[in-house]
Design a protein around this motif. Structure first.
Motif: not given
Length: 95
Positions: A63-72
């Protein structure tokens, strides 16, 4: 532990753009709390078919990773790179 297998189907003319963005994403994601492994592989049979194998400590780390601006940013660009939608498989392993 949670494992995510994300398959990507990339257009030939977008291959280098995809790989460049994936390299940056992989490098930064490996530094995230709870990331146990994050690796991209290419199929030997189908050029431009890739699978990202992600190993995470728990759902909170995902869930934390999914909030990453780079991933988005990476996800927003996928439509331009892809011949079809990514295929995600999520596995939950308990000790």
């Amino acid at each position: 532990m949670k494992v995510i297998n994300a398959s990507f189907f990339i257009k030939e003319n977008q291959r280098e753009n995809f790989l460049s963005d994936a390299e940056e994403l992989i490098s930064e994601t490996r530094k995230e709390e709870g990331c146990l492994a994050y690796t991209l592989y290419e199929s030997l049979e189908e050029r431009n078919t890739f699978i990202m194998v992600e190993n995470w400590k728990d759902q909170l780390a995902i869930e934390s990773h999914n909030q990453s601006p780079l991933l988005q940013k990476f996800v927003r660009k996928l439509a331009d790179y892809s011949t079809k939608a990514p295929d995600l498989k999520i596995f939950d392993f308990k000790a």
